[in-house]
Design a protein around this motif. Structure first.
Motif, PDB file in Angstrom:
ATOM      1  N   PHE A 217      14.408 -30.801  16.735  1.00  0.00           N
ATOM      2  CA  PHE A 217      15.047 -31.098  15.417  1.00  0.00           C
ATOM      3  C   PHE A 217      14.147 -32.208  14.640  1.00  0.00           C
ATOM      4  O   PHE A 217      14.624 -32.203  13.446  1.00  0.00           O
ATOM      5  N   HIS A 221      14.323 -32.131  10.369  1.00  0.00           N
ATOM      6  CA  HIS A 221      15.057 -33.323   9.563  1.00  0.00           C
ATOM      7  C   HIS A 221      14.162 -33.959   8.589  1.00  0.00           C
ATOM      8  O   HIS A 221      14.503 -34.368   7.516  1.00  0.00           O
ATOM      9  N   GLY A 340      21.653 -28.824  18.893  1.00  0.00           N
ATOM     10  CA  GLY A 340      21.806 -27.792  17.927  1.00  0.00           C
ATOM     11  C   GLY A 340      23.224 -28.064  17.215  1.00  0.00           C
ATOM     12  O   GLY A 340      23.369 -28.511  15.909  1.00  0.00           O
ATOM     13  N   PRO A 341      24.325 -27.980  17.856  1.00  0.00           N
ATOM     14  CA  PRO A 341      25.652 -28.359  17.136  1.00  0.00           C
ATOM     15  C   PRO A 341      25.865 -29.840  16.621  1.00  0.00           C
ATOM     16  O   PRO A 341      26.173 -30.098  15.669  1.00  0.00           O
ATOM     17  N   TYR A 343      23.182 -31.726  15.447  1.00  0.00           N
ATOM     18  CA  TYR A 343      22.386 -31.979  14.393  1.00  0.00           C
ATOM     19  C   TYR A 343      23.149 -31.134  13.084  1.00  0.00           C
ATOM     20  O   TYR A 343      23.099 -31.483  12.019  1.00  0.00           O
ATOM     21  N   ALA A 344      23.584 -29.911  13.547  1.00  0.00           N
ATOM     22  CA  ALA A 344      24.499 -28.944  12.307  1.00  0.00           C
ATOM     23  C   ALA A 344      25.594 -29.855  11.889  1.00  0.00           C
ATOM     24  O   ALA A 344      25.661 -30.001  10.703  1.00  0.00           O
ATOM     25  N   GLY A 347      23.472 -34.124  11.328  1.00  0.00           N
ATOM     26  CA  GLY A 347      22.061 -34.403  10.571  1.00  0.00           C
ATOM     27  C   GLY A 347      21.372 -35.354  11.480  1.00  0.00           C
ATOM     28  O   GLY A 347      21.745 -35.474  12.654  1.00  0.00           O
TER      29      GLY A 347
END
Length: 371
Positions: A217, A221, A340-341, A343-344, A347
């Motif tokens: 990510f 970002h 994934g979770p 960063y969701a 951030g």
């Protein structure tokens, strides 16, 4: 060619294939009509197979007593199987190609490391300098692949990857012969009897695994923060160039610090790198901490190679492939899935979790033997 030059060619060829496939294989699968979910399943299946196939082949190489021949065969088969990504059609066929290719390609890098470490110990050359050819080749191959996609279409990268793997097989065939005999004792449990091997696994899992959010990510970002694709590409390239510099000229540092010092330096650098990445997208700060990729990835890799290079020759391939699968692959896979979770929900602040992994690794580093 001298033995170091032969190993440099081997690493350049195999990481050329990685540099071609890693950025563009998802695009090839999309071009074949796969959905995002199907692409994820194909890539995940390949990753899962690699975790199991590499140690199995590594143990077989130790039992057979000729890792070079096993490496040649693996690379030659990978040369053939990768072409399936160009010729297969439909989800089921591409899934089968991914599984077969992962099965034969999984041991190529760890077996190369095992052979190179053994030769470096016997012939007294610098492993890091030879390994730098792989990192440099990765950069050049990724750039070349981008041009090939633009001029010839996305499927062209499959044929480039096949050419690189074919060259890998030829380079492996030209390696110095091993001075070993067949041996089949010990099995998978044998490396775990050595404390240094048991201790390097969690260190590699924590420090190398801490790159998961960055790999998955980091670009997203920075795009969300308004950085241009060109700038982001330069940031990524800067990190790999710094890694190459460490491999080329870092031998005095490696000899001075040994395995525990290298791992501790990598862990401390990870705390700084991921903490800064979590707190700012100011370009000068990002450019500064991207140089730390040489430490967070490169120094930990060299620490692991010092430990693994000290393994008994009868366990070298098994130890390398177990480390690649358990110490790096499994941890990175699980942390990528968790990213994934993470960063969701958080951030860029999620990079503090990656810094936390490195903080956990720091006290463990000093338990390593100097190597």
């Amino acid at each position: 060619m001298s033995p170091p030059a032969r190993f440099a060619l081997l690493f350049a060829a195999q990481f050329g294939a990685v540099g071609v496939l890693m950025p563009f294989l998802p695009a090839v699968l999309r071009d074949h009509g796969l959905t995002a979910q199907e692409i994820a399943l194909v890539l995940a299946a390949g990753s899962a197979v690699r975790l199991l196939a590499a140690p199995a082949v590594g143990r077989g190489a130790d039992g057979f007593g000729d890792a070079r021949t096993v490496l040649v065969l693996s690379a030659a088969l990978a040369t053939c199987t990768v072409t399936g990504f160009a010729m297969a059609r439909g989800f089921a066929a591409l899934l089968l190609v991914a599984v077969l290719h992962a099965m034969v390609n999984a041991p190529v890098v760890p077996l190369s490391d095992a052979l190179c470490l053994g030769a470096a110990r016997e012939r007294r050359f610098d492993y890091g300098r030879v390994r730098s050819a792989g990192s440099l080749s990765f950069i050049l191959a990724a750039v070349a692949a981008g041009q090939a996609v633009q001029w010839l279409g996305v499927t062209s990268i499959v044929w480039l990857a096949s050419a690189c793997l074919g060259l890998t097989a030829l380079a492996a065939r030209g390696l110095p012969a091993e001075r070993t005999e067949a041996r089949g004792r010990g099995g998978f449990a044998a490396p775990f009897a050595i404390p240094a091997f048991r201790r390097i696994l969690p260190l590699s899992a924590l420090i190398q695994g801490s790159h998961a959010l960055y790999y998955g990510f980091g670009t997203l970002h920075w795009q969300a923060a308004g950085l241009s694709p060109g700038v982001i590409g330069l940031l990524w390239a800067e990190g790999v160039v710094a890694e190459v510099a460490l491999f080329l000229w870092g031998k005095p540092l490696v000899e001075r610090l040994g395995a525990p010092g290298l791992a501790a330096l990598a862990a401390a650098a990870g705390v700084v790198r991921w903490g800064v990445t979590a707190e700012t997208v100011w370009l000068p700060a990002l450019a500064a901490v991207q140089l730390l990729h040489a430490i967070t990835f490169g120094a930990q890799h060299l620490a692991a190679m010092r430990v693994l290079g000290g393994m008994p020759p009868a366990q070298a391939a098994t130890a390398q492939t177990l480390h690649a699968s358990i110490g790096v692959g499994l941890a990175s896979g699980l942390l990528t899935f968790a990213s994934g979770p993470l960063y969701a929900a958080w951030g860029g602040q999620g990079f503090w979790a990656m810094a936390g992994l490195c903080a956990l690794a720091l006290p463990l580093a000093f338990r390593l033997p100097r190597g």
